[in-house]
Design a protein around this motif. Structure first.
Motif, mmCIF file in Angstrom:
data_model
loop_
_atom_site.group_PDB
_atom_site.id
_atom_site.type_symbol
_atom_site.label_atom_id
_atom_site.label_comp_id
_atom_site.label_asym_id
_atom_site.label_seq_id
_atom_site.Cartn_x
_atom_site.Cartn_y
_atom_site.Cartn_z
ATOM 1 N N MET A 288 0.918 -1.202 -0.061
ATOM 2 C CA MET A 288 -0.016 0.028 -0.066
ATOM 3 C C MET A 288 0.854 1.303 0.030
ATOM 4 O O MET A 288 2.026 1.529 0.514
ATOM 5 C CB MET A 288 -0.855 -0.049 1.214
ATOM 6 N N LEU A 289 0.662 2.229 -0.827
ATOM 7 C CA LEU A 289 1.220 3.490 -0.718
ATOM 8 C C LEU A 289 0.362 4.537 -0.104
ATOM 9 O O LEU A 289 -0.900 4.768 -0.574
ATOM 10 C CB LEU A 289 1.368 3.892 -2.396
ATOM 11 N N ILE A 290 0.937 5.249 0.760
ATOM 12 C CA ILE A 290 0.195 6.268 1.505
ATOM 13 C C ILE A 290 0.900 7.717 1.245
ATOM 14 O O ILE A 290 2.195 7.889 1.235
ATOM 15 C CB ILE A 290 0.213 6.079 3.231
ATOM 16 N N LYS A 291 -0.029 8.652 0.890
ATOM 17 C CA LYS A 291 0.578 9.939 0.302
ATOM 18 C C LYS A 291 -0.043 10.828 1.646
ATOM 19 O O LYS A 291 -1.314 10.934 1.953
ATOM 20 C CB LYS A 291 0.158 10.389 -0.884
ATOM 21 N N VAL A 292 0.487 12.002 1.994
ATOM 22 C CA VAL A 292 0.200 12.993 2.813
ATOM 23 C C VAL A 292 0.810 14.170 2.497
ATOM 24 O O VAL A 292 1.711 14.300 2.155
ATOM 25 C CB VAL A 292 0.591 12.797 4.295
ATOM 26 N N PHE A 293 -0.178 15.141 2.300
ATOM 27 C CA PHE A 293 -0.130 16.349 1.708
ATOM 28 C C PHE A 293 -0.453 17.492 2.586
ATOM 29 O O PHE A 293 -1.844 17.671 2.667
ATOM 30 C CB PHE A 293 -0.853 16.506 0.596
ATOM 31 N N PRO A 294 0.251 18.093 3.479
ATOM 32 C CA PRO A 294 -0.228 19.548 4.233
ATOM 33 C C PRO A 294 0.014 20.566 3.046
ATOM 34 O O PRO A 294 0.830 20.777 2.628
ATOM 35 C CB PRO A 294 1.041 19.523 5.242
ATOM 36 N N ILE A 295 -0.973 21.131 2.916
ATOM 37 C CA ILE A 295 -1.311 22.152 1.990
ATOM 38 C C ILE A 295 -1.511 23.843 2.687
ATOM 39 O O ILE A 295 -2.821 23.825 3.546
ATOM 40 C CB ILE A 295 -2.328 21.982 1.120
ATOM 41 N N GLU A 296 -0.721 24.551 2.655
ATOM 42 C CA GLU A 296 -1.049 26.034 2.996
ATOM 43 C C GLU A 296 -1.907 26.598 1.836
ATOM 44 O O GLU A 296 -1.176 26.718 0.678
ATOM 45 C CB GLU A 296 0.305 26.670 3.334
ATOM 46 N N LEU A 297 -2.682 27.059 2.108
ATOM 47 C CA LEU A 297 -3.626 27.961 1.137
ATOM 48 C C LEU A 297 -3.319 29.522 1.139
ATOM 49 O O LEU A 297 -3.074 29.924 2.088
ATOM 50 C CB LEU A 297 -5.067 27.682 1.321
ATOM 51 N N VAL B 263 -0.495 28.217 -1.506
ATOM 52 C CA VAL B 263 1.061 28.950 -1.407
ATOM 53 C C VAL B 263 1.960 27.592 -1.607
ATOM 54 O O VAL B 263 2.886 27.776 -2.383
ATOM 55 C CB VAL B 263 1.217 29.291 -0.067
ATOM 56 N N GLU B 264 1.967 26.660 -1.003
ATOM 57 C CA GLU B 264 2.891 25.359 -1.130
ATOM 58 C C GLU B 264 2.012 24.307 -0.498
ATOM 59 O O GLU B 264 1.229 24.191 0.376
ATOM 60 C CB GLU B 264 4.195 25.751 -0.722
ATOM 61 N N PHE B 265 2.956 23.184 -0.913
ATOM 62 C CA PHE B 265 2.383 21.690 -0.509
ATOM 63 C C PHE B 265 3.325 20.867 -0.322
ATOM 64 O O PHE B 265 4.463 21.092 -1.125
ATOM 65 C CB PHE B 265 1.096 21.197 -1.102
ATOM 66 N N VAL B 266 3.665 19.904 0.489
ATOM 67 C CA VAL B 266 4.553 19.005 0.515
ATOM 68 C C VAL B 266 4.218 17.722 0.278
ATOM 69 O O VAL B 266 2.904 17.351 0.971
ATOM 70 C CB VAL B 266 5.273 19.148 1.936
#
Length: 98
Positions: free
Chosen positions: A1-10, A85-88
């Motif tokens: 399983m592949l898990i992706k996490v994206f904290p995103i600043e708007l 603004v950005e995401f990781v």
């Protein structure tokens, strides 16, 4: 399983618009993708203009299909991208699940 996490600043003042796009995207994209196991988007009530995406995919091919879909290209890579603004992008491996 592949898990992706994206904290995103708007960009300031775009919380409602971003949430509306995510609400539109979920049934058109993730809900239609057999390789997607879980698609969750969280807001932080103490932090405006921020979203956290947590997505579980069967494998890399499922993720590639997700990001290659027409709904993703229109709504996430298109409209949603203009609001951030950005995401990781952080890859995770599942350790424990109940």
């Amino acid at each position: 399983m592949l898990i992706k996490v994206f904290p995103i600043e708007l960009k300031p003042g775009n919380q409602a618009a971003a949430e509306a796009i995510v609400q539109e995207f979920a049934p058109k994209g993730p809900a239609q993708e057999p390789g997607l196991r879980s698609f969750r988007v969280y807001r932080d009530p103490a932090r405006p203009d921020y979203l956290l995406f947590v997505e579980h995919f069967a494998d890399q091919a499922a993720y590639d299909a997700h990001t290659g879909s027409a709904a993703y290209k229109e709504l996430i890579a298109g409209q949603f991208a203009d609001l951030i603004v950005e995401f990781v992008e952080i890859d995770h491996e599942l350790l424990v699940s109940l």
